[in-house]
Design a protein around this motif. Structure first.
Motif, PDB file in Angstrom:
ATOM      1  N   LEU A  36      59.871 -10.310 -16.136  1.00 26.65           N
ATOM      2  CA  LEU A  36      60.336  -8.891 -16.491  1.00 26.65           C
ATOM      3  C   LEU A  36      59.148  -8.201 -17.132  1.00 26.65           C
ATOM      4  O   LEU A  36      58.948  -7.043 -17.046  1.00 26.65           O
ATOM      5  N   SER A  37      58.710  -8.787 -18.122  1.00 24.37           N
ATOM      6  CA  SER A  37      57.533  -8.338 -18.695  1.00 24.37           C
ATOM      7  C   SER A  37      56.332  -7.799 -17.819  1.00 24.37           C
ATOM      8  O   SER A  37      55.910  -6.529 -17.933  1.00 24.37           O
ATOM      9  N   ALA A  38      56.000  -8.640 -16.989  1.00 23.49           N
ATOM     10  CA  ALA A  38      55.116  -8.193 -15.894  1.00 23.49           C
ATOM     11  C   ALA A  38      55.491  -7.106 -14.963  1.00 23.49           C
ATOM     12  O   ALA A  38      54.890  -6.225 -14.961  1.00 23.49           O
ATOM     13  N   LEU A  39      56.934  -6.974 -14.867  1.00 21.48           N
ATOM     14  CA  LEU A  39      57.387  -5.823 -13.980  1.00 21.48           C
ATOM     15  C   LEU A  39      57.302  -4.480 -15.054  1.00 21.48           C
ATOM     16  O   LEU A  39      57.121  -3.462 -14.444  1.00 21.48           O
ATOM     17  N   LEU A  40      57.604  -4.837 -16.249  1.00 21.79           N
ATOM     18  CA  LEU A  40      57.385  -3.544 -17.178  1.00 21.79           C
ATOM     19  C   LEU A  40      56.185  -2.777 -17.130  1.00 21.79           C
ATOM     20  O   LEU A  40      55.722  -1.794 -17.096  1.00 21.79           O
ATOM     21  N   GLY A  41      55.111  -3.878 -17.113  1.00 19.39           N
ATOM     22  CA  GLY A  41      53.689  -3.366 -17.088  1.00 19.39           C
ATOM     23  C   GLY A  41      53.468  -2.733 -15.688  1.00 19.39           C
ATOM     24  O   GLY A  41      52.810  -1.802 -15.773  1.00 19.39           O
ATOM     25  N   MET A  42      54.258  -3.224 -14.713  1.00 20.23           N
ATOM     26  CA  MET A  42      53.807  -2.629 -13.583  1.00 20.23           C
ATOM     27  C   MET A  42      54.590  -1.089 -13.336  1.00 20.23           C
ATOM     28  O   MET A  42      54.154  -0.162 -12.798  1.00 20.23           O
ATOM     29  N   PHE A  43      55.600  -0.886 -13.958  1.00 17.64           N
ATOM     30  CA  PHE A  43      56.439   0.240 -14.092  1.00 17.64           C
ATOM     31  C   PHE A  43      55.237   1.145 -14.817  1.00 17.64           C
ATOM     32  O   PHE A  43      55.165   2.286 -14.283  1.00 17.64           O
ATOM     33  N   PHE A  44      55.095   0.713 -15.948  1.00 17.29           N
ATOM     34  CA  PHE A  44      54.097   1.687 -16.857  1.00 17.29           C
ATOM     35  C   PHE A  44      52.631   2.049 -16.000  1.00 17.29           C
ATOM     36  O   PHE A  44      52.318   2.981 -16.222  1.00 17.29           O
ATOM     37  N   LEU A  45      52.405   1.317 -15.269  1.00 20.11           N
ATOM     38  CA  LEU A  45      51.208   1.307 -14.505  1.00 20.11           C
ATOM     39  C   LEU A  45      51.357   2.324 -13.336  1.00 20.11           C
ATOM     40  O   LEU A  45      50.478   3.298 -13.396  1.00 20.11           O
ATOM     41  N   ILE A  46      52.678   2.237 -12.890  1.00 17.63           N
ATOM     42  CA  ILE A  46      52.801   3.330 -11.721  1.00 17.63           C
ATOM     43  C   ILE A  46      52.896   4.692 -12.456  1.00 17.63           C
ATOM     44  O   ILE A  46      52.374   5.766 -11.806  1.00 17.63           O
ATOM     45  N   SER A  47      53.263   4.625 -13.730  1.00 17.35           N
ATOM     46  CA  SER A  47      53.620   6.129 -14.302  1.00 17.35           C
ATOM     47  C   SER A  47      52.466   6.402 -15.047  1.00 17.35           C
ATOM     48  O   SER A  47      52.547   7.480 -15.817  1.00 17.35           O
TER      49      SER A  47
END
Lengths: 467, 492
Positions: free
Chosen positions: A107-118
């Motif tokens: 989920l941390s990696a996923l969080l990173g991806m969310f921030f990446l997209i935004s």
């Protein structure tokens, strides 16, 4: 202000909340793995559902963070993928001693991806990219007893550190050339000077590393083979998807003024990636390596769509990734179930699978047909829209090469189909017991593969919100 | 008449097949579905004739148009004219016969019939599509079932043949895809609509690029020389119904596409490239005929002769006169029915004698009079005996070809005519050797056709005679539709 903050950053806050929830459970409770996994699956499902509501447009922190409906949809696609992974690999996860750590990292990696997209600036971009990468390297090492797993993690760390270095160098050059890191201010300052082009090449290389575009793909196969199947599927589906999203939006928005430069780069690399990915996939024996090379070839097709530099291009990429999540996870789900219970990972071991495991075989076949782009599966529409978008530039040779690559890829997908349906085997893989969540996940993938293509409003929805 | 039924019926049949459990039930569901398809096709024919009799002069009848993917301007646009109706009838006949012939399939019966019905779905959808995107969609739907049918239920070098077929056909459809995209972006107004594209004049450069792509792409399906190599391997390795579907339906997809999409939409390029098309078609006709002479396996004989016969389809299209194009469509129908029946009979013989080698057979007329008689009729049809469908079709193609005054066309026509002699040699030799002469002792106790085989043969024979004895109705059906195409060619 607080309301803005809560609503705009809803996806990230939800993930953070789940991470903390898991941390508290780790500290304070002694739940058994089974019930814990059930809880996690439930929470992830709620997260997927929540992703579709209350999405607004806006930016925060002086435009470091921005979001809109399209970005929310991209995040939802990734969330769906993570939910499917939690279902498909339940058997393996349940037996893991470090279930919680696994999900916290994931989920941390996923969080990173969310921030990446935004992300709205190269600073934010770099930070979130690191957040999205480092946990994956730790996850690659999750088969603690196996040497290949540690080797995979090591390769992953080295290659991503290298690409991060290149990325940072590119960012610093572009900052030096334009005096800003903000995505919204940069296009006006890009003049196509040699320094800017150099900076762009560095940035492009970093993206190419992450997306495993040829010639920066060499780490992919080894890492995919060594890591546990659950991690491999996360890497090849979710992580690829996130990078493809941000790559598209960077090219289309930030580097729009330099499109004459990047069109040729994207085109040449697309051809190289498709051809080399396909040719290497032809000869693979290990199913994970096979899927690794096939996913390299898929990235080539994504690049074909990306080269169009238009609204249909953006939406075709998003649509394709949605389909790709379902198709590739179906294939990985089956491969994972088989490898977890029998330890068999070779294509030759799949001979005669249809006699013993018809459901698994059909799901695998659907997934592979969709990856190959055979109608009526969704992959047909995804591939076709990518190629149509790419054809809008009127470059017939390029499009013919792409179309012929579809044929090469069909050939090796058929190898697996042939092994499963046609080849005889004295000792086929025995009947594999599928637990309810795995079965549900596989059926979900199968349904997605069949329906996403035929329900044309999904593509229309994407194109409306991408506008 | 609502054309959606033509698509819905196979889907429902396929779903029904998946739902029932026992093989016997599967067969009943499949046969019911196939019979309903035939009924529907015949009803469609009558509805169409009635509509025309009432004076409806629209180019396409029973048109339906729904938005599918507005983002790409893709519409679910269907409609039929005479050519489509002829093709739909052909498909329905072959499907029923194919289902009947496969009554003895015991290995994975359910999957077998599911794939057969899926193939028919692809064919019907293809023939009624008026939107290039859905046309392509259905074209590809029809490819994969063939691969699985050959690979799982086939015989001999089945895996090699299945792979070769799938890769070559997909390669063909990849070229079709590029051609379609070229029309989409190079035409006007970003549309896949066939009727719209055929009503505007496409820029010449676009035509010159897209015509070869589309013609070769579709040509692979219909054994265009030199892309015919999948035909012998594919046909000989396929199970009986698979061969019937391949030769009877699948090869016609290509011919129809060459005519309807490539030639009709891009008349300038069609004229420009016509000499090449004629050359390749003539080579296919002669090469196919001579190659057949060398074959000893009944299935190979019919497969190579299919290359030769499908050459007539392409020759007719390449000649570009109205009579020749009508002849090409007639040849598609005739060859479809004839070759399906040929493969059915070969399958019946093989099931009994367990050999397809002509040399090992003889005197079969004594033990299986019905099967052998059908074999003779079908052989005579293949060599173009008057009164049977082959004669009507080939004659029309020749007459139409001769209407072209140029020396080039004349030479090609004469060369193509010569193939008939060769055809007579190999057909008479194969049929004679199989049915006459001394009967090998091992075959003394063989039985004649069973009810399902008789039914299949009679249905297809009915088709052969219907075209052969009274071709008027079929020509009347096709002619107005080919007129539209040749009018566009002559710039009217």
């Amino acid at each position: 202000m607080l309301n803005d903050f809560l609503i705009l950053m809803k996806p990230e806050l939800l993930i953070t909340f789940i991470i903390f929830l898991l941390l508290f459970i780790k500290v304070g409770s002694s739940m058994k793995n089974e019930s814990l996994l059930l809880l996690i699956q439930l929470v992830l499902l709620l997260n997927v559902i929540a992703g579709f509501f209350l999405n607004e447009e806006g930016s925060l922190f002086g435009r470091l963070y921005r979001t809109n409906n399209f970005m929310s949809l991209q995040k939802s696609i990734l969330s769906i993928g993570v939910y499917l992974i939690s279902l498909l690999f339940s058997n393996w996860l349940k037996k893991s001693e470090h279930l919680l750590e696994f999900f916290i990292l994931l989920l941390s990696a996923l969080l990173g991806m969310f921030f990446l997209i935004s992300s709205g600036s190269f600073l934010m971009f770099f930070l979130s990219l690191e957040l999205a990468t480092i946990p994956i390297a730790a996850m690659a090492n999750f088969d603690l007893g196996k040497k290949v797993s540690s080797e995979a993690a090591m390769k992953m760390i080295l290659s991503s550190a290298f690409s991060s270095g290149i990325l940072l160098f590119g960012i610093s050059l572009i900052y030096g050339a334009t005096g800003t890191t903000s995505f919204s201010e940069m296009p006006a300052l890009l003049t196509g000077s040699p320094l800017q082009i150099l900076a762009f090449v560095f940035l492009f290389t970093a993206f190419a590393f992450k997306l495993s575009i040829v010639p920066f793909h060499l780490w992919t196969a080894d890492v995919y083979e060594g890591a546990p199947v659950a991690v491999t599927s996360f890497l090849s589906v979710i992580s690829k998807g996130a990078i493809a999203f941000i790559f598209t939006s960077t090219l289309y928005q930030v580097f729009q003024p330099m499109q004459a430069v990047w069109y040729n780069m994207v085109m040449i690399l697309a051809v190289a990636t498709m051809v080399i990915g396909n040719l290497f996939a032809l000869r693979q024996q290990n199913i994970k390596r096979f899927l690794a090379f096939s996913s390299i070839a898929q990235v080539g097709f994504i690049l074909v769509g990306m080269s169009s530099n238009s609204l249909p291009g953006t939406s075709a990429v998003a649509y394709f990734i949605l389909i790709y999540v379902f198709s590739n996870l179906a294939a990985f789900g089956v491969a994972g179930a088989i490898s977890q219970q029998t330890g068999k990972e070779n294509i030759d071991d799949y001979k005669g699978l249809y006699q013993t495991n018809p459901l698994l075989t059909w799901i695998m076949a659907l997934g592979l047909f969709s990856l190959a782009g055979i109608p009526p599966t969704a992959g047909f529409f995804g591939k076709l829209f990518l190629i149509t978008a790419g054809a809008s530039k009127g470059n017939y040779i390029f499009i013919t090469i792409a179309a012929l690559n579809l044929v090469i890829s069909l050939y090796y997908y058929l190898r697996v189909i042939r092994a499963m349906f046609m080849d005889k085997n004295e000792t086929p893989i025995p009947k594999i017991f599928l637990e309810a969540p795995v079965r549900f996940g596989l059926l979900l993938c199968g349904t997605g593969i069949v329906l996403i293509g035929l329900l044309s409003w999904i593509y229309d929805y994407i194109i409306t919100i991408a506008a | 008449m609502n054309l959606i039924y033509l698509i819905l019926l196979p889907i429902l049949t396929a779903a029904g097949i998946l739902l029932v459990q026992k093989p016997a039930q599967v067969k009943v569901v499949a046969l019911t579905g196939a019979a309903l398809q035939l009924l529907l096709a015949i009803l469609l024919l009558f509805a169409y004739r009635q509509e025309r009799a009432l004076g409806n002069l629209a180019q396409m009848l029973f048109e339906l148009e729904y938005e599918w993917v507005p983002g790409w301007n893709i519409n679910f646009h269907v409609g039929v004219d005479g050519i489509s109706i002829a093709m739909i009838l052909l498909t329905a006949f072959v499907v029923v016969a194919g289902v009947l012939v496969s009554w003895n399939v015991t290995k994975m019966t359910k999957e077998f019939y599911f794939l057969l019905i899926l193939l028919s779905l692809g064919a019907y959808g293809f023939f009624i599509s008026l939107d290039l995107f859905i046309l392509f969609f259905f074209l590809e739907i029809a490819v994969l079932p063939k691969y699985l049918l050959i690979g799982i239920w086939g015989s001999g070098k089945k895996e090699y043949a299945a792979n070769k077929l799938a890769v070559m056909l997909m390669g063909g459809s990849a070229l079709v895809l590029v051609g379609i995209l070229g029309l989409y972006f190079g035409g006007s107004g970003y549309t896949f609509d066939l009727l719209h594209l055929s009503s505007i004049s496409i820029p010449r450069e676009t035509q010159m690029i897209c015509f070869p792509l589309l013609f070769i792409g579709f040509g692979v399906f219909t054994a265009l020389f030199p892309f015919h190599t999948w035909v012998p391997d594919g046909h000989s390795a396929a199970p009986t119904a698979g061969s019937m579907f391949l030769a009877g339906i699948s090869m016609k997809l290509g011919g129809y596409g060459c005519l309807r999409v490539a030639t009709y939409v891009m008349p300038d390029a069609a004229k420009e490239y016509a000499p090449i098309v004629i050359l390749l078609a003539t080579i296919a006709i002669l090469y196919g005929a001579f190659a057949t002479m060398m074959q000893k396996d009944l299935k190979y004989i019919n497969a190579y002769s299919s290359v030769s016969h499908c050459g007539f389809v392409l020759l007719g299209i390449g000649m570009l006169t109205q009579t020749a194009v009508t002849g090409a469509v007639l040849q598609m129908v005739s060859h479809g029915v004839m070759t399906a029946l040929f493969f059915a009979v070969i399958g019946m013989i093989y099931e009994r004698t367990h050999t397809r080698q002509v040399n090992e057979m003889g005197g079969l007329l004594k033990v299986m009079p019905f099967i052998t008689t059908v074999l003779m009729i079908v052989g005579l049809c293949s060599l173009g005996l008057p009164g049977l469908s082959g004669f009507v079709a080939e004659m029309t193609v020749f007459v139409g070809s001769w209407q072209n005054p140029g020396t080039y066309h004349r030479v090609a026509t004469i060369a193509a005519c010569m193939s008939i002699v060769v055809t007579a040699v190999y057909i008479l030799r194969a049929v004679g050797k199989t049915s006459m002469g001394p009967l090998p002792a091992a075959f003394a106790n063989l039985t004649d056709a069973k009810w399902n085989e008789k039914a299949a043969a009679i249905i297809l024979l009915a088709g052969i005679f219907a075209v052969g004895l009274a071709p008027g109705w079929l020509v009347e059906l096709i002619r107005p539709a080919t007129e539209v195409i040749t009018d566009r060619l002559s710039g009217k």
